[in-house]
Write a protein that holds these residues in place. Structure first.
Motif, PDB file in Angstrom:
ATOM      1  N   TRP A  31       0.800  -1.223   0.000  1.00 17.89           N
ATOM      2  CA  TRP A  31       0.000   0.000   0.000  1.00 17.89           C
ATOM      3  C   TRP A  31       0.832   1.273   0.000  1.00 17.89           C
ATOM      4  N   ARG A  32       2.139   1.164  -0.167  1.00 21.18           N
ATOM      5  CA  ARG A  32       3.016   2.342  -0.087  1.00 21.18           C
ATOM      6  C   ARG A  32       2.616   3.453  -1.045  1.00 21.18           C
ATOM      7  N   ASP A  33       2.264   3.094  -2.262  1.00 24.25           N
ATOM      8  CA  ASP A  33       1.976   4.105  -3.276  1.00 24.25           C
ATOM      9  C   ASP A  33       0.504   4.511  -3.335  1.00 24.25           C
ATOM     10  N   THR A  34      -0.308   3.964  -2.462  1.00 29.99           N
ATOM     11  CA  THR A  34      -1.731   4.301  -2.439  1.00 29.99           C
ATOM     12  C   THR A  34      -1.939   5.511  -1.527  1.00 29.99           C
ATOM     13  N   PRO A  35      -2.519   6.576  -2.053  1.00 26.22           N
ATOM     14  CA  PRO A  35      -2.802   7.728  -1.186  1.00 26.22           C
ATOM     15  C   PRO A  35      -3.760   7.334  -0.062  1.00 26.22           C
ATOM     16  N   VAL A  36      -3.619   7.972   1.067  1.00 22.33           N
ATOM     17  CA  VAL A  36      -4.444   7.641   2.229  1.00 22.33           C
ATOM     18  C   VAL A  36      -5.927   7.746   1.892  1.00 22.33           C
ATOM     19  N   ASP A  37      -6.312   8.765   1.139  1.00 20.47           N
ATOM     20  CA  ASP A  37      -7.738   8.927   0.843  1.00 20.47           C
ATOM     21  C   ASP A  37      -8.255   7.917  -0.179  1.00 20.47           C
ATOM     22  N   ALA A  38      -7.371   7.110  -0.768  1.00 22.04           N
ATOM     23  CA  ALA A  38      -7.785   6.082  -1.731  1.00 22.04           C
ATOM     24  C   ALA A  38      -7.717   4.671  -1.146  1.00 22.04           C
ATOM     25  N   LEU A  39      -7.381   4.544   0.137  1.00 22.69           N
ATOM     26  CA  LEU A  39      -7.311   3.221   0.758  1.00 22.69           C
ATOM     27  C   LEU A  39      -8.701   2.602   0.849  1.00 22.69           C
ATOM     28  N   PRO A  40      -8.843   1.339   0.444  1.00 18.32           N
ATOM     29  CA  PRO A  40     -10.157   0.686   0.522  1.00 18.32           C
ATOM     30  C   PRO A  40     -10.440   0.196   1.937  1.00 18.32           C
ATOM     31  N   VAL A  41     -11.657  -0.204   2.163  1.00 15.83           N
ATOM     32  CA  VAL A  41     -11.992  -0.868   3.420  1.00 15.83           C
ATOM     33  C   VAL A  41     -11.350  -2.254   3.349  1.00 15.83           C
ATOM     34  N   PRO A  42     -10.494  -2.602   4.324  1.00 14.66           N
ATOM     35  CA  PRO A  42      -9.847  -3.920   4.261  1.00 14.66           C
ATOM     36  C   PRO A  42     -10.865  -5.051   4.342  1.00 14.66           C
ATOM     37  N   PRO A  43     -10.698  -6.070   3.509  1.00 14.60           N
ATOM     38  CA  PRO A  43     -11.613  -7.208   3.594  1.00 14.60           C
ATOM     39  C   PRO A  43     -11.364  -7.985   4.884  1.00 14.60           C
ATOM     40  N   PRO A  44     -12.352  -8.746   5.345  1.00 11.39           N
ATOM     41  CA  PRO A  44     -12.162  -9.552   6.556  1.00 11.39           C
ATOM     42  C   PRO A  44     -11.040 -10.576   6.343  1.00 11.39           C
ATOM     43  N   ALA A  45     -10.458 -11.002   7.444  1.00 15.58           N
ATOM     44  CA  ALA A  45      -9.418 -12.035   7.378  1.00 15.58           C
ATOM     45  C   ALA A  45     -10.019 -13.326   6.834  1.00 15.58           C
TER      46      ALA A  45
END
Length: 81
Positions: free
Chosen positions: A66-80
């Motif tokens: 996720w290094r190159d993903t802007p903070v405002d573009a982070l998705p909701v993490p899927p469940p484990a």
């Protein structure tokens, strides 16, 4: 949800370990973003760690994704899985 006490002790594993350890008294501090991500505050790091089912996934390899993903573009993490 991550408790303030846990957030206070968690650090970016890349920034606190071995040859990649950052200088300073308290490297690798993390910021909680949207109750779903822990974002490293080191200026040259950019690693972001998802929180899945209330558990932070603190693997360097996960943060690298996720290094190159802007903070405002982070998705909701899927469940484990």
């Amino acid at each position: 949800m991550i408790s303030p006490e846990l957030l206070e002790i968690l650090r970016c594993p890349h920034c606190v370990s071995g040859p990649t350890r950052k200088e300073g008294p308290d490297p690798g501090r993390l910021q909680l973003v949207r109750e779903a991500w822990l974002v490293c505050l080191e200026p040259d790091c950019g690693r972001k760690y998802p929180i899945r089912d209330g558990i932070p996934v603190m693997l360097i390899e996960e943060g690298d994704k996720w290094r190159d993903t802007p903070v405002d573009a982070l998705p909701v993490p899927p469940p484990a899985a």
